[in-house]
Design a protein around this motif. Sequence first.
Motif: not given
Length: 334
Positions: A58, A75, A116-120, A133-137
């Motif tokens: 992300l 993403c 904390n944001y992330h995407c899948s 799933t991406a790591s949280a940012v």
Amino acid sequence: MPSSAAGFLQMQCEAAARAEEHSCHSADAGAGASEADFRSYSFSQPFHLIVSYDWLILQGPAKPVFEGDPVVLHCRAWQDWPLTQVTFYRDGSALGPTGPSRDFSIAAVQEADSGNYHCSGVFRSPGSGSLETASAVAITVQELFPAPVLRATPSAELQEGSPVTLTCQTKLPLQRSAARLLFSFYKDGRMMRSKGLSAEFQLPTVSEAHSGSYWCEAATEDNQVWKQSPQLELRVQSPSSSAAPPTLNPPQPKSAAPDTAPTEPLESRPPLPTPSAVDPGFSPLAVPDPHLHHQMNTLLKHMQDVRALLGHLLMELRELSGRLKTGPAKSQAQ
């Protein structure tokens, strides 16, 4: 700023002044330069670069985020392979339905958007279409400016005819010092001055009608961020209302009567006249001024004291005259 290991990264050096006055250098280029060589250069703020080997990352903003800023989250898949069923999350909660878009936009972020944001997403190729799933940012939205405070100079307690200056005080951070704020002023729910660049509002001559509750509002030019100040109570007094009230109990003058106590009982003294008996034309009820009314009552009290003293002296003289008359008569009889 997260970056994919297989992707392409482009960095750009931006400056507000002329291009020849600024430059960007790699670590190798600046290794042999002396300290004097860097005196004419201006350097940007550093940012943290993360290189990831994940299938999905992300990408968020690389610079500090303030209230009212637009934010775009991207993403990104390994080698930009196509994705389906993309979902964005904040603190574990989905921000919208699953869809094909790889971008998620916030037009004007607020402090509540921090988290904390992330995407899948699901890869359409290669692989079996498994969910990645991406790591949280972490994204922290900073306050653009604190709520303003309204100040009155020289004071919020004023006399009629005095000048007063109302100042809407707040401050932008150093990173956004070039931004402009617009200020509005209100009194008792009514706008006194619409949005302007000046943080001051002047009243050259105040009257009692200017008394009331004042507050101000600071806002960005696009009105994405606006904040109000607490209310300030302004009190204006007229000169008559601020004058000191007259003394209710003035000191009584000492009587000129002798220290000798009277020889006759109090009941034999002449009765004290009432105030109305002195002069009907000077009735206190006919005097509209309370201060003059008080002075007349004091004068009447002094007149009563003088009358009592004269009555006492008159009886003393009568008694002395009677004694003088009986004295020669007794001597002739002898």
